[in-house]
Design an enzyme around this catalytic site. Structure first.
Site, short mmCIF file in Angstrom:
data_model
loop_
_atom_site.label_atom_id
_atom_site.label_comp_id
_atom_site.label_asym_id
_atom_site.label_seq_id
_atom_site.Cartn_x
_atom_site.Cartn_y
_atom_site.Cartn_z
N CYS A 381 -19.97 -48.65 -29.92
CA CYS A 381 -21.13 -48.19 -30.70
C CYS A 381 -21.96 -47.55 -31.09
O CYS A 381 -22.48 -47.24 -32.08
CB CYS A 381 -22.23 -48.80 -29.04
SG CYS A 381 -23.32 -49.90 -29.48
N HIS A 507 -18.19 -52.98 -28.23
CA HIS A 507 -17.92 -52.38 -27.05
C HIS A 507 -16.61 -53.11 -26.67
O HIS A 507 -16.41 -53.95 -25.69
CB HIS A 507 -18.85 -52.39 -25.99
CG HIS A 507 -20.67 -51.90 -25.68
ND1 HIS A 507 -20.47 -50.59 -25.59
CD2 HIS A 507 -21.32 -51.98 -26.79
CE1 HIS A 507 -21.50 -49.87 -25.85
NE2 HIS A 507 -22.57 -51.32 -26.68
N GLU A 509 -14.59 -52.19 -24.10
CA GLU A 509 -14.20 -51.41 -22.87
C GLU A 509 -14.23 -52.38 -21.61
O GLU A 509 -14.11 -52.49 -20.91
CB GLU A 509 -15.08 -50.34 -22.76
CG GLU A 509 -17.07 -50.84 -22.54
CD GLU A 509 -17.87 -49.73 -24.02
OE1 GLU A 509 -18.30 -50.31 -23.47
OE2 GLU A 509 -16.73 -49.76 -24.38
#
EC number: 6.3.4.2
Length: 536
Positions: A381, A507, A509
């Site tokens: 990001c 993102h 993750e």
């Protein structure tokens, strides 16, 4: 029809209710039951999207674009089930909904009160999750601690809830602390007794006690708790401090948490299959060589601010049989000193997301250090935006390049505001949020890692790569390896002639799972291992 489990906490905050709820979800799923988990948060914010990471930790983004509590990340990682905006409920969102209904005249001029209107709205949210997910079992975690004023409407709502369903359709689990007094060598049960007494005064009798402790609980203590708290002795569950949150489901299985819960729900205790999870824990406890990963951020004083990033790194290391040696590096410290001071000995560098000016130049310096010294790098990001700025300033002959977020007057805004964000006034829930598709470019590292033509990733941003500068970046050696399907938005970038240099606007993750690490994190750890092997 769904069954319902409510998880409350007593004695102290941060007792581990979320991990207990997530672990129970894992155990139920391993028996073939479908599960959905929701969090009831007692704060007045509508959602945590505008809250400081120092106060709340990370904001976890769901597929449908909700900004939620970090516990939803635990729920998704443990159960491998996607949650939605319905799975996150705050006091603020409840009051907002009730007041909006009152303004529309939905209550026909009646006096709007906490009971029945607020508690009724809370119960309706729980039923809505059941209807939307069609899950066999709905687990609800109630934030806060029994005795808190803020949690009272939620506790009253779950007390009322047992009247909405049959008694064997609901179970109450109370997570509590058994402190060990070192000077007397005793585990004390009195705080738990008082916590259960407080819960009973509200009208809730817990069916199971999950007792957190750093010392083993013997049968005599279990019998004492059973007698004073009115809980079957088999339902007094020991929850010792664990070496990893991922080992908690196995220890709670051994204690019989799932078996006892199913008994109260009048459901079959099906055969449990945790072979893959057991293998995961074996790999976690038997790693290979360490990989030193520097996480360069601005909120490092609170590790929970980057919880999903850390877990994604851990998943990748487990998969690659590496020991994660995480180095927390303050971006501001790099600004005040030099990148080499903090990053000279690391094997990989991660620059995660964030907002605002503070620490940005430190992140840019860290990225420059990774690029020039061939250290495997992953930007997320804002990390991608910083990578773009670094390249523009130091390679693409745009020394005054910046982001219009960081410098509204920059003559070269290589990162600029998304056009659809220009007229947005409110901060909460107005970013580009949730899952969006990304088309990958052939013959790129990104395409090779994913092995897909189109991927779907979660986003949370207002600013994006400025396509006005695309050609100058391509001419100077940058590779754009992923864009939105219409080619308008740059989603993934990389460098050639580097062991591993990738940065994404999304993102990743949030999609990493234990046993199923995200390709970008797995690629980072593998590249670090390969580089270490070559240097040896």
């Amino acid at each position: 029809m769904s069954k319902f489990v409510f998880v409350t906490g007593g004695v102290v905050s941060s007792i581990g209710k979320g991990i207990v709820a997530a672990s129970l979800g894992r155990l139920l799923k391993s028996r073939g039951y479908s599960v959905s988990i929701l969090k009831l948060d007692p704060y007045l914010n509508v959602d945590p999207g505008t809250m400081s990471p120092f106060q709340h930790g990370e904001v976890f983004v769901t597929e449908d674009g909700a900004e939620t509590d970090l516990d939803l990340g635990h729920y998704e990682r443990f159960t491998d089930t996607a949650m939605t905006r319905l799975n996150s409920v705050t006091t603020g969102s409840i009051y907002q909904a009730v007041i909006n209904k009152e303004r529309r005249g939905n209550y026909n001029g009646g006096t709007v009160q906490v009971i029945p209107h607020i508690t009724g709205e809370i119960r309706e949210r729980i039923h809505r999750v059941a209807a939307n997910s069609n899950a066999d079992i709905i687990i609800t975690e109630i934030g806060g601690t029994v005795g808190d004023i803020e949690s009272l409407p939620f506790l009253e709502a779950i007390r009322e809830f047992k009247n909405d369903v049959n008694r064997n359709d609901v179970a109450y689990i109370h997570v509590t602390l058994l402190p060990y007094i070192k000077t007397s060598g005793e585990i004390k049960t009195k705080p738990t007794q008082h916590s259960v007494k407080e819960l009973r005064s509200i009208g809730i009798q817990p069916d199971l006690l999950v007792c957190r402790s750093d010392k083993s609980i013997n049968e005599a203590l279990k019998k004492k708790l059973s007698g004073f708290c009115g809980v079957n002795i088999n339902s007094v569950i020991e929850a010792l401090d664990a070496d990893s949150i991922y080992s908690v489901p196995l220890s709670l299985k051994k204690e019989g948490l799932c078996k006892e819960t199913l008994k109260y729900l009048d459901l079959e205790d099906k055969k449990c299959d945790l072979k893959n999870w057991e293998q995961l824990i074996h790999n976690l406890r038997n790693p290979g060589d360490p990989i030193k990963v520097a996480l360069v951020g601005k909120y490092i004083e609170l590790g929970d601010a980057y919880l999903s990033v850390v877990e994604a790194l851990r998943h990748a290391c487990i998969e690659q049989r590496a020991l994660l040696d995480l180095h927390w590096v303050s971006a501001e410290m790099i600004e005040n000193n030099s990148a080499e001071t903090y990053l000279n000995e690391v094997d990989a560098i991660v620059v995660p997301g964030g907002f605002g000016n503070r620490g940005v130049n430190g992140k840019i310096s860290a990225i420059k250090f990774a690029r020039e010294n061939k250290i495997p790098f992953l930007g997320l990001c804002l990390g991608m935006q910083c990578a773009v700025i670094e390249w523009a300033r130091n390679v693409a002959n745009l020394p005054d390049a910046s982001s219009s977020e960081l410098d509204p007057n920059t003559p070269n805004p290589v990162i600029h505001l998304l056009p659809e964000q220009e007229d947005v006034v409110d901060l909460g829930g107005t970013m580009r949020l949730g899952v969006y598709p990304c088309r990958l470019t052939k013959n790129t590292t990104g395409k090779n890692l994913y092995d897909e033509d189109v991927i779907y990733e979660r986003h949370r941003h207002r600013y994006e790569f400025n396509n006005y500068y695309k050609q100058s970046f391509l001419d100077s050696g940058y590779k754009i390896s992923g864009t939105s399907p219409d080619g308008r938005l740059v989603e993934l970038i990389e460098l050639e002639n580097h062991p591993y240099f990738l940065a994404c606007q999304y993102h990743p993750e949030f999609l990493s799972r234990p046993g199923k690490p995200h390709p970008l994190f797995k690629g980072l750890i593998k590249a670090s291992q390969d580089k270490l092997t070559q240097s040896n």
